[in-house]
Design a protein around this motif. Structure first.
Motif, short mmCIF file in Angstrom:
data_model
loop_
_atom_site.label_atom_id
_atom_site.label_comp_id
_atom_site.label_asym_id
_atom_site.label_seq_id
_atom_site.Cartn_x
_atom_site.Cartn_y
_atom_site.Cartn_z
N LYS A 66 60.34 15.02 71.71
CA LYS A 66 60.57 15.34 73.12
C LYS A 66 61.52 14.26 73.66
CE LYS A 66 57.34 16.86 75.92
NZ LYS A 66 56.17 16.91 76.79
N SER A 67 62.58 14.68 74.30
CA SER A 67 63.56 13.75 74.85
C SER A 67 62.90 12.84 75.88
CB SER A 67 64.70 14.52 75.51
OG SER A 67 65.54 13.65 76.22
N ASN A 109 64.78 24.28 69.49
CA ASN A 109 65.86 23.81 70.35
C ASN A 109 66.53 22.60 69.67
OD1 ASN A 109 67.55 23.26 72.45
ND2 ASN A 109 65.97 22.59 73.86
N SER A 163 64.99 13.51 79.51
CA SER A 163 64.88 14.81 80.17
C SER A 163 63.52 15.49 79.98
CB SER A 163 65.97 15.75 79.67
OG SER A 163 65.78 16.02 78.29
N LYS A 164 62.70 14.96 79.08
CA LYS A 164 61.38 15.54 78.76
C LYS A 164 61.48 16.94 78.16
CE LYS A 164 59.19 12.03 80.58
NZ LYS A 164 59.22 10.85 79.78
N VAL A 165 62.67 17.29 77.63
CA VAL A 165 62.86 18.58 76.98
C VAL A 165 62.41 18.46 75.53
CG1 VAL A 165 64.57 20.30 76.29
CG2 VAL A 165 64.77 19.18 78.50
N TYR A 175 61.72 19.88 71.49
CA TYR A 175 62.35 20.65 70.42
C TYR A 175 61.74 22.06 70.38
CZ TYR A 175 63.34 22.09 65.59
OH TYR A 175 63.72 22.78 64.46
N ARG A 231 60.59 24.92 72.33
CA ARG A 231 60.78 25.42 73.69
C ARG A 231 59.52 25.98 74.32
NH1 ARG A 231 66.29 27.65 71.94
NH2 ARG A 231 67.72 26.39 73.16
N VAL A 233 68.59 19.62 71.43
CA VAL A 233 67.96 18.49 72.13
C VAL A 233 67.80 17.27 71.23
CG1 VAL A 233 65.54 19.02 71.65
CG2 VAL A 233 66.16 18.00 73.81
#
Length: 99
Positions: free
Chosen positions: A30-31, A65, A34-36, A38, A40, A68
């Motif tokens: 998880k980034s 994802n 950005s908290k995005v 892998y 989704r 990311v």
């Protein structure tokens, strides 16, 4: 991380996400900024994920994802992380021994 990338020991260099999408390092990623994630739509398997959840039937997005992921995935528990750790310990040990 730059050293790991230059000697090609990053998880995503050794195991490209397009060929190995279910590597644990990718599933748990998880980034920080950005908290995005892998995955989704979340993961399957709880604390030890085994895969990403399937998207809803009407979704056109992939469950993975890969965009990311950073240039070098080197998270705890990966070969990359272990190599860097042991190298650091060895370096300190040699410095102490030489003195």
């Amino acid at each position: 991380i730059d050293v790991a990338q230059s000697i090609i020991i990053c998880e995503n260099q050794m195991y490209p996400p397009t060929l190995y999408p279910t590597r644990t390092a990718f599933l748990q990623y998880k980034s920080v900024e950005s908290k995005v994630a892998y995955c989704r739509f979340g993961t399957v398997g709880g604390d030890e994920p085994t895969d990403c959840k399937e998207p809803a039937r009407n979704s056109t997005l992939s469950r993975y994802n890969a965009e990311v992921l950073p240039e070098c995935v080197c998270t705890p528990g990966t070969w990359c992380s272990d190599t860097l750790l042991y190298s650091s310990i060895g370096s300190v040990a040699v410095a102490i021994f030489v003195r």
